[in-house]
Design a protein around this motif. Sequence first.
Motif, PDB file in Angstrom:
ATOM      1  N   ALA A 163       0.836  -1.206   0.000  1.00 59.84           N
ATOM      2  CA  ALA A 163       0.000   0.000   0.000  1.00 59.84           C
ATOM      3  C   ALA A 163       0.870   1.255   0.000  1.00 59.84           C
ATOM      4  O   ALA A 163       0.585   2.216  -0.733  1.00 59.84           O
ATOM      5  N   LEU A 164       1.934   1.249   0.783  1.00 60.02           N
ATOM      6  CA  LEU A 164       2.838   2.407   0.790  1.00 60.02           C
ATOM      7  C   LEU A 164       3.518   2.587  -0.560  1.00 60.02           C
ATOM      8  O   LEU A 164       3.683   3.720  -1.032  1.00 60.02           O
ATOM      9  N   ALA A 165       3.903   1.484  -1.196  1.00 58.34           N
ATOM     10  CA  ALA A 165       4.520   1.580  -2.522  1.00 58.34           C
ATOM     11  C   ALA A 165       3.524   2.136  -3.537  1.00 58.34           C
ATOM     12  O   ALA A 165       3.890   2.961  -4.386  1.00 58.34           O
ATOM     13  N   ASP A 166       2.261   1.697  -3.458  1.00 60.60           N
ATOM     14  CA  ASP A 166       1.230   2.218  -4.367  1.00 60.60           C
ATOM     15  C   ASP A 166       1.014   3.710  -4.161  1.00 60.60           C
ATOM     16  O   ASP A 166       0.892   4.468  -5.130  1.00 60.60           O
ATOM     17  N   ILE A 167       0.970   4.133  -2.923  1.00 60.76           N
ATOM     18  CA  ILE A 167       0.784   5.555  -2.621  1.00 60.76           C
ATOM     19  C   ILE A 167       1.962   6.362  -3.153  1.00 60.76           C
ATOM     20  O   ILE A 167       1.781   7.440  -3.733  1.00 60.76           O
ATOM     21  N   GLN A 168       3.178   5.837  -2.995  1.00 62.77           N
ATOM     22  CA  GLN A 168       4.362   6.541  -3.496  1.00 62.77           C
ATOM     23  C   GLN A 168       4.322   6.648  -5.010  1.00 62.77           C
ATOM     24  O   GLN A 168       4.646   7.700  -5.573  1.00 62.77           O
ATOM     25  N   GLU A 169       3.907   5.571  -5.696  1.00 65.58           N
ATOM     26  CA  GLU A 169       3.796   5.618  -7.159  1.00 65.58           C
ATOM     27  C   GLU A 169       2.762   6.649  -7.593  1.00 65.58           C
ATOM     28  O   GLU A 169       2.992   7.406  -8.544  1.00 65.58           O
ATOM     29  N   GLN A 170       1.621   6.693  -6.911  1.00 65.73           N
ATOM     30  CA  GLN A 170       0.589   7.672  -7.247  1.00 65.73           C
ATOM     31  C   GLN A 170       1.091   9.091  -7.028  1.00 65.73           C
ATOM     32  O   GLN A 170       0.823   9.987  -7.830  1.00 65.73           O
ATOM     33  N   ALA A 171       1.812   9.301  -5.959  1.00 64.46           N
ATOM     34  CA  ALA A 171       2.362  10.625  -5.673  1.00 64.46           C
ATOM     35  C   ALA A 171       3.372  11.031  -6.746  1.00 64.46           C
ATOM     36  O   ALA A 171       3.393  12.188  -7.177  1.00 64.46           O
ATOM     37  N   ASP A 172       4.193  10.064  -7.169  1.00 66.79           N
ATOM     38  CA  ASP A 172       5.165  10.362  -8.228  1.00 66.79           C
ATOM     39  C   ASP A 172       4.460  10.722  -9.535  1.00 66.79           C
ATOM     40  O   ASP A 172       4.874  11.651 -10.236  1.00 66.79           O
ATOM     41  N   GLU A 173       3.396   9.982  -9.864  1.00 66.44           N
ATOM     42  CA  GLU A 173       2.647  10.277 -11.090  1.00 66.44           C
ATOM     43  C   GLU A 173       1.995  11.652 -11.030  1.00 66.44           C
ATOM     44  O   GLU A 173       2.031  12.406 -12.002  1.00 66.44           O
ATOM     45  N   LEU A 174       1.416  11.996  -9.883  1.00 72.54           N
ATOM     46  CA  LEU A 174       0.803  13.308  -9.732  1.00 72.54           C
ATOM     47  C   LEU A 174       1.845  14.414  -9.818  1.00 72.54           C
ATOM     48  O   LEU A 174       1.594  15.481 -10.383  1.00 72.54           O
ATOM     49  N   SER A 175       3.005  14.159  -9.251  1.00 70.33           N
ATOM     50  CA  SER A 175       4.084  15.135  -9.316  1.00 70.33           C
ATOM     51  C   SER A 175       4.528  15.368 -10.753  1.00 70.33           C
ATOM     52  O   SER A 175       4.763  16.503 -11.177  1.00 70.33           O
ATOM     53  N   LYS A 176       4.662  14.289 -11.526  1.00 68.26           N
ATOM     54  CA  LYS A 176       5.047  14.422 -12.936  1.00 68.26           C
ATOM     55  C   LYS A 176       3.964  15.158 -13.730  1.00 68.26           C
ATOM     56  O   LYS A 176       4.284  15.967 -14.592  1.00 68.26           O
ATOM     57  N   GLN A 177       2.695  14.867 -13.429  1.00 69.96           N
ATOM     58  CA  GLN A 177       1.604  15.545 -14.135  1.00 69.96           C
ATOM     59  C   GLN A 177       1.615  17.043 -13.830  1.00 69.96           C
ATOM     60  O   GLN A 177       1.383  17.857 -14.721  1.00 69.96           O
ATOM     61  N   SER A 178       1.847  17.391 -12.588  1.00 73.50           N
ATOM     62  CA  SER A 178       1.835  18.808 -12.236  1.00 73.50           C
ATOM     63  C   SER A 178       3.031  19.542 -12.832  1.00 73.50           C
ATOM     64  O   SER A 178       2.942  20.728 -13.131  1.00 73.50           O
ATOM     65  N   GLU A 179       4.156  18.853 -13.035  1.00 73.09           N
ATOM     66  CA  GLU A 179       5.303  19.479 -13.666  1.00 73.09           C
ATOM     67  C   GLU A 179       5.060  19.726 -15.150  1.00 73.09           C
ATOM     68  O   GLU A 179       5.567  20.685 -15.719  1.00 73.09           O
ATOM     69  N   ASN A 180       4.295  18.841 -15.777  1.00 72.76           N
ATOM     70  CA  ASN A 180       4.016  18.957 -17.207  1.00 72.76           C
ATOM     71  C   ASN A 180       2.967  20.015 -17.511  1.00 72.76           C
ATOM     72  O   ASN A 180       2.822  20.434 -18.655  1.00 72.76           O
TER      73      ASN A 180
END
Length: 75
Positions: A57-74
């Motif tokens: 669950a923590l790994a999934d949350i970290q992946e989601q956070a990374d994806e959101l971070s990349k989306q916000s940078e784009n």
Amino acid sequence: MATIAVLAVLAIALLWRRSDSGDDDSDSSVWNAIPSRQYDGRHVESGGLARGEQERALADIQEQADELSKQSENE
């Protein structure tokens, strides 16, 4: 009387030492010595199943956070 005093001091020292160690799981956890691949195997009854679920669950949350971070940078 001296024996009781010595026992009392030892009991207080043990309680104090136990409270200093705390419930912190960071460095002193026995789970650090167990490979995650064994959580669902031999360690399942001692909490491995729950530990494995929590780590996934923590790994999934970290992946989601990374994806959101990349989306916000784009944007």
